[in-house]
Design a protein around this motif. Structure first.
Motif, PDB file in Angstrom:
ATOM      1  N   ALA A  57      -9.726   7.388   9.037  1.00  0.00           N
ATOM      2  CA  ALA A  57      -9.623   7.221   7.588  1.00  0.00           C
ATOM      3  C   ALA A  57      -9.822   8.551   6.871  1.00  0.00           C
ATOM      4  N   TYR A  58     -10.754   9.355   7.353  1.00  0.00           N
ATOM      5  CA  TYR A  58     -11.001  10.668   6.753  1.00  0.00           C
ATOM      6  C   TYR A  58      -9.780  11.567   6.900  1.00  0.00           C
ATOM      7  N   GLN A  59      -9.174  11.577   8.085  1.00  0.00           N
ATOM      8  CA  GLN A  59      -8.006  12.424   8.337  1.00  0.00           C
ATOM      9  C   GLN A  59      -6.816  12.032   7.466  1.00  0.00           C
ATOM     10  N   ASN A  60      -6.725  10.758   7.125  1.00  0.00           N
ATOM     11  CA  ASN A  60      -5.562  10.269   6.379  1.00  0.00           C
ATOM     12  C   ASN A  60      -5.886   9.895   4.937  1.00  0.00           C
ATOM     13  N   ASN A  61      -7.106  10.286   4.488  1.00  0.00           N
ATOM     14  CA  ASN A  61      -7.499  10.043   3.104  1.00  0.00           C
ATOM     15  C   ASN A  61      -7.365   8.567   2.723  1.00  0.00           C
ATOM     16  N   ILE A  62      -7.910   7.696   3.590  1.00  0.00           N
ATOM     17  CA  ILE A  62      -7.839   6.247   3.372  1.00  0.00           C
ATOM     18  C   ILE A  62      -9.169   5.762   2.800  1.00  0.00           C
ATOM     19  N   THR A  63      -9.123   5.114   1.652  1.00  0.00           N
ATOM     20  CA  THR A  63     -10.308   4.536   1.017  1.00  0.00           C
ATOM     21  C   THR A  63     -10.084   3.040   0.827  1.00  0.00           C
ATOM     22  N   PRO A  64     -10.926   2.174   1.432  1.00  0.00           N
ATOM     23  CA  PRO A  64     -10.738   0.720   1.270  1.00  0.00           C
ATOM     24  C   PRO A  64     -10.922   0.288  -0.179  1.00  0.00           C
ATOM     25  N   GLU A 105     -10.945  -1.141   8.658  1.00  0.00           N
ATOM     26  CA  GLU A 105      -9.874  -1.350   9.637  1.00  0.00           C
ATOM     27  C   GLU A 105      -8.626  -1.921   8.966  1.00  0.00           C
ATOM     28  N   ASP A 106      -8.831  -2.880   8.056  1.00  0.00           N
ATOM     29  CA  ASP A 106      -7.691  -3.471   7.353  1.00  0.00           C
ATOM     30  C   ASP A 106      -7.004  -2.438   6.462  1.00  0.00           C
ATOM     31  N   ARG A 157      -2.223   1.049   5.652  1.00  0.00           N
ATOM     32  CA  ARG A 157      -1.627   2.360   5.399  1.00  0.00           C
ATOM     33  C   ARG A 157      -0.755   2.825   6.569  1.00  0.00           C
ATOM     34  N   LEU A 158      -1.247   2.663   7.809  1.00  0.00           N
ATOM     35  CA  LEU A 158      -0.595   3.287   8.963  1.00  0.00           C
ATOM     36  C   LEU A 158       0.133   2.306   9.878  1.00  0.00           C
ATOM     37  N   GLY A 159      -0.213   1.028   9.759  1.00  0.00           N
ATOM     38  CA  GLY A 159       0.362   0.042  10.663  1.00  0.00           C
ATOM     39  C   GLY A 159      -0.565  -0.221  11.836  1.00  0.00           C
TER      40      GLY A 159
END
Length: 437
Positions: free
Chosen positions: A38-45, A52-53, A58-60
């Protein structure tokens, strides 16, 4: 992490390490590597959403679990290998019957190439010839010249007003690219050297036709980052309004007592004192380099006594690692392997042959040092490990690097390298050394 592992020999070179990660540790590793992903791809729930969801959205799902499988297998393997007391070469091949899954033990196999043991034709002291270790006045003079150069500054040059090739000029410049202001090429005072290929030729020729105080509009073009229908770079068009403010000359200061008093307070107060400190510093650096040089020469001499044949499996494993490291270095320079091959005029087969030669020399030296360590029953101490980390890490970062090795299961790698360093020092200490001249 409490791993379960069992070892099975596959052939003379390889073994199969079966690894089982218990349920609790599997869940922990999934959470840890999801955070990293999540950090590498700048993902914030979003509020109420599981990490995980959010990653899957975001990525599949396939991409997320490919990442988790790769990350967890690679992370756990070194700990399992250490638990089984095996020393491996290169990266293992991983085999999984099922993907990692929460609340379930995760099992997989690692096919790894094991480090072999070899013997030498003789364990008598080697004989080497090295240059003398010396710090000369010329060494100190060169250092002082570099110090002066590093403190060089620009000063107005009134010797002429027409611009000549090689002149340094101070420019005020305002630039637009295809009608849009280009901040990177705008400045109230920028130093520019004519004839140094710092800008396109049209720009350079325009500056050479000017005088101090003159303002001129200069138009020029450069290849852009987009391609046209013929797969050729489209041109970016620039318009710069340029004023030549001054001619400049580089002033290199004279290192004297007055300059030292102004610029090196607390380090030295006179030229004599500075020269003495520089001499000591160069001596320390050369002593370290001299040790490495003598070790290299003694390892090369030792390698001539190497007996046995290194298998293709070992060559393949090490060469694969070298190629990956080489391509990573090229990537840091924004260059592909194909671009490198074209620039050097060599084929991929020629590159591999070159790397194979380097790998052969490296392996023979390493295995020869392993043979010395085993023959003389050298024992590795914690201070030997510290010595390895001091040699391998940036000064001041030794403890941090060691902690990273411990956390990531890389201490067997460190112990092997530290033992080879100790064996190399042993060979050098007992060598017959001739000094050139």
């Amino acid at each position: 992490m409490e791993l379960q592992a069992s070892l099975e020999r596959v052939d003379d070179d390889r073994s199969r390490l079966h690894i089982v990660i218990p349920t609790n540790d599997t869940n922990t590793l999934i959470d840890q590597f999801l955070i990293a992903l999540a950090y590498q791809n700048n993902i914030t729930p979003e509020e109420g959403q599981e990490l995980e969801d959010a990653a899957i959205a975001r990525l599949g799902r396939e991409a997320v679990y490919e990442n988790l499988n790769a990350s967890i297998t690679q992370y756990a393997f070194p700990f399992a290998a250490e638990g089984q007391g095996i020393v491996y070469i290169g990266k293992p091949q991983f085999e999984m019957k099922a993907s990692v899954k929460r609340d379930t033990p995760f099992s997989y196999d690692a096919i790894c190439v094991l480090k072999p043991s070899f013997t030498l034709s003789s364990y008598d002291p080697v004989e080497i010839t090295v240059p003398p270790l010396a710090v000369t006045e010329a060494d100190v003079d060169n250092y002082l010249a570099q110090l002066a150069q590093s403190h060089a500054f620009l000063e107005k040059d009134s010797s002429h007003s027409d611009i000549r090739v090689g002149d340094q000029v101070e420019l005020e410049i305002e630039t637009f690219r295809d009608g849009v202001r280009c901040d990177q090429l705008c400045s109230e005072g920028r130093s520019y050297t004519t004839g140094a290929d710092m800008m396109p030729e049209e720009f350079d020729q325009a500056i050479l036709s000017m005088h101090v105080g003159e303002t001129k509009e200069v138009k020029y073009s450069t290849p852009g980052f987009t391609l046209d229908e013929n797969n050729q770079p489209e041109m970016d068009h620039y318009v710069s309004t340029v004023t030549v403010k001054n001619l400049q000359k580089t002033i290199i200061p004279t290192i004297d007592d007055e300059w030292i008093a102004e610029n090196m307070q607390g380090e030295a107060s006179t030229v004599a004192e500075l020269r003495e400190k520089i001499h000591a510093m160069i001596s320390d650096r050369k002593t370290i380099e001299y040790r490495h040089f003598k070790n290299l020469q003694s390892a090369k001499a030792l390698a001539e006594r190497f007996e046995g044949e290194i298998s293709d499996a070992i060559y393949d494993a090490v060469t694969a690692d070298v190629l990956v490291a080489f391509e990573d270095q090229l990537a840091e320079q924004n260059m592909s392997k194909e671009d490198f091959l074209r620039s050097q005029g060599v084929t991929e087969q020629q590159l591999k042959r070159h790397l194979n030669g380097q790998v052969h020399e490296q392996l023979v030296r390493q295995f020869a040092l392993d043979a010395v360590a085993e023959h003389f029953n050298l024992e590795l101490t914690d201070e030997d490990l510290n010595e390895y980390f001091r040699a391998a890490a940036t000064p001041g970062l030794e403890a941090m690097i060691r902690l990273d090795f411990e956390r990531n299961g890389k201490m067997p790698e460190a112990r092997l390298s530290a033992m080879r360093l100790k064996a190399n020092d042993y060979v050098t200490e007992h060598a017959t050394i001739h000094i050139e001249g």
